[in-house]
Design a protein around this motif. Structure first.
Motif, PDB file in Angstrom:
ATOM      1  N   TYR A 178       0.823  -1.204   0.000  1.00 42.28           N
ATOM      2  CA  TYR A 178       0.000   0.000   0.000  1.00 42.28           C
ATOM      3  C   TYR A 178       0.858   1.256   0.000  1.00 42.28           C
ATOM      4  O   TYR A 178       1.966   1.259   0.534  1.00 42.28           O
ATOM      5  N   GLU A 181      -1.978   6.787   0.894  1.00 37.22           N
ATOM      6  CA  GLU A 181      -3.233   7.231   0.287  1.00 37.22           C
ATOM      7  C   GLU A 181      -4.098   6.037  -0.112  1.00 37.22           C
ATOM      8  O   GLU A 181      -5.322   6.050   0.057  1.00 37.22           O
ATOM      9  N   GLY A 182      -3.451   5.002  -0.637  1.00 36.13           N
ATOM     10  CA  GLY A 182      -4.187   3.799  -1.022  1.00 36.13           C
ATOM     11  C   GLY A 182      -4.808   3.107   0.170  1.00 36.13           C
ATOM     12  O   GLY A 182      -5.953   2.633   0.107  1.00 36.13           O
ATOM     13  N   ALA A 184      -5.712   4.564   2.953  1.00 37.79           N
ATOM     14  CA  ALA A 184      -6.823   5.404   3.398  1.00 37.79           C
ATOM     15  C   ALA A 184      -8.069   5.156   2.548  1.00 37.79           C
ATOM     16  O   ALA A 184      -9.195   5.083   3.070  1.00 37.79           O
ATOM     17  N   GLN A 185      -7.890   4.999   1.248  1.00 38.20           N
ATOM     18  CA  GLN A 185      -9.027   4.733   0.365  1.00 38.20           C
ATOM     19  C   GLN A 185      -9.660   3.380   0.670  1.00 38.20           C
ATOM     20  O   GLN A 185     -10.895   3.245   0.700  1.00 38.20           O
ATOM     21  N   VAL A 186      -8.821   2.369   0.905  1.00 38.13           N
ATOM     22  CA  VAL A 186      -9.334   1.037   1.225  1.00 38.13           C
ATOM     23  C   VAL A 186     -10.109   1.070   2.534  1.00 38.13           C
ATOM     24  O   VAL A 186     -11.216   0.529   2.635  1.00 38.13           O
ATOM     25  N   ASN A 188     -11.579   3.574   3.967  1.00 39.04           N
ATOM     26  CA  ASN A 188     -12.831   4.318   3.819  1.00 39.04           C
ATOM     27  C   ASN A 188     -13.881   3.509   3.067  1.00 39.04           C
ATOM     28  O   ASN A 188     -15.083   3.641   3.322  1.00 39.04           O
ATOM     29  N   SER A 189     -13.436   2.661   2.160  1.00 41.36           N
ATOM     30  CA  SER A 189     -14.397   1.812   1.440  1.00 41.36           C
ATOM     31  C   SER A 189     -14.957   0.718   2.348  1.00 41.36           C
ATOM     32  O   SER A 189     -16.083   0.250   2.136  1.00 41.36           O
ATOM     33  N   PRO A 192     -17.019   3.298   5.724  1.00 43.67           N
ATOM     34  CA  PRO A 192     -17.122   4.676   5.222  1.00 43.67           C
ATOM     35  C   PRO A 192     -17.371   5.694   6.333  1.00 43.67           C
ATOM     36  O   PRO A 192     -18.237   5.509   7.187  1.00 43.67           O
ATOM     37  N   GLU A 196     -10.312   9.233   9.633  1.00 38.98           N
ATOM     38  CA  GLU A 196      -9.611  10.219   8.822  1.00 38.98           C
ATOM     39  C   GLU A 196      -8.111  10.049   9.038  1.00 38.98           C
ATOM     40  O   GLU A 196      -7.666   9.813  10.157  1.00 38.98           O
ATOM     41  N   SER A 218       0.720   4.661   8.437  1.00 30.25           N
ATOM     42  CA  SER A 218      -0.406   5.591   8.331  1.00 30.25           C
ATOM     43  C   SER A 218      -1.116   5.671   9.672  1.00 30.25           C
ATOM     44  O   SER A 218      -1.290   4.653  10.349  1.00 30.25           O
TER      45      SER A 218
END
Length: 225
Positions: A178, A181-182, A184-186, A188-189, A192, A196, A218
Motif C-alpha cells: 500500500y 493514500e491507497g 486510506a481509500q481502502v 474508507n471503502s 465509510p 480520517e 499511516s
C-alpha cells in the motif's frame, strides 16, 4: 453491514485461522527472535508515533505483536494499560518469558484479530504488518469492523504495511502493498466515514541479514459517531 456468514464459510474461516496459527507457531519455534526478518531491537518508528498519541492511563492494543519489543519500551515509559494480541501463542510466550514479572500487568490475547471481539475501548490501536497479510476482501472487512468497534471516539489507529515498493511476500506468505493514500481509500471503502488520516510516513526496515524493506506507516483518527 456484513451479510450473514454461511456455515461452509465459517468452516473455511476456521480452517484458515488454524492454518495461519500453525504457520506462525512454527515460525516462532523454528528460529530465534533475533533471526526473524521483522526483528527490531528498538521499534523506533512505532514508538515515536505511539508517544505522539498515547497519554498516561490510556488503553493501547498492539495487534499482531508477535514477539515485538514495543511493549517493553512502553513499560519503560511508564505506560500500564497495555494489551498485546497475536494469533501465535508461541510468539506471546517469547514476550512473556522475556518480560518476566514486568509483563504481569499486560493483557495477553491469543486470537485472530478478524474474529476477535474487544472487551474494552482503546485510545491507540497499533498494527505493524498484520493488515498487509489480509489478501481477501472479507478478511479486510472483518478487520476494519473490529478496529472501528475497538477504538474509542477520537482514538488513533497506527497501521504499518509494506509500501508499494516493498516485498511481495513475507515468511512465504503473499501480502498486499500500500501507499498511505491507497490504504486510506481502502479503509474508507470498508468502513465509510469512520476514520480520517492524520499522519503518514515511510520507513526502511533493515533486516537482521542487512536487506532493506520499505514500509509505510499511516495514522487514522476514529471519528465521533
Amino acid at each position: 453491514m456484513i451479510a450473514p456468514v454461511e456455515l461452509d464459510d465459517r468452516h473455511e474461516r476456521s480452517d484458515t485461522m488454524a492454518g495461519r496459527q500453525d504457520h506462525w507457531n512454527s515460525v516462532y519455534r523454528g528460529r530465534s527472535e533475533e533471526e526473524l526478518t521483522w526483528f527490531e531491537e528498538t521499534p523506533s518508528t512505532s514508538l515515536k508515533l505511539v508517544r505522539l498519541y498515547l497519554k498516561p492511563g490510556d488503553n493501547l492494543i498492539d495487534i499482531g505483536a508477535g514477539a515485538s519489543r514495543l511493549v517493553d519500551a512502553l513499560l519503560d515509559d511508564g505506560f500500564t494499560s497495555l494489551s498485546v494480541l497475536d494469533l501465535s501463542g508461541s510468539a506471546l510466550d517469547l514476550s512473556r518469558e522475556r518480560l518476566g514479572t514486568r509483563g504481569d500487568s499486560v493483557e495477553w490475547i491469543e486470537a485472530d484479530v478478524t474474529s476477535w471481539r474487544p472487551r474494552r475501548a482503546y485510545a491507540v490501536w497499533h498494527d505493524r504488518a498484520v493488515f498487509h497479510f489480509l489478501t481477501q476482501g472479507d478478511e479486510r472487512q472483518a478487520y476494519a469492523n473490529v478496529m472501528a468497534e475497538a477504538l474509542q471516539p477520537a482514538g488513533v489507529a497506527i497501521i504499518a504495511t509494506f509500501a508499494d515498493d516493498g516485498p511481495e511476500k513475507c515468511s512465504g506468505l503473499p501480502v498486499v502493498r500500500y501507499t498511505s493514500e491507497g490504504l486510506a481509500q481502502v479503509l474508507n471503502s470498508l468502513v465509510p466515514g469512520k476514520f480520517e488520516m492524520i499522519n503518514s510516513r515511510r520507513h526502511v526496515h533493515i533486516t537482521p541479514k542487512g536487506n532493506r524493506q520499505s514500509f509505510q506507516y499511516s495514522v487514522f483518527r476514529r471519528k465521533h459517531p
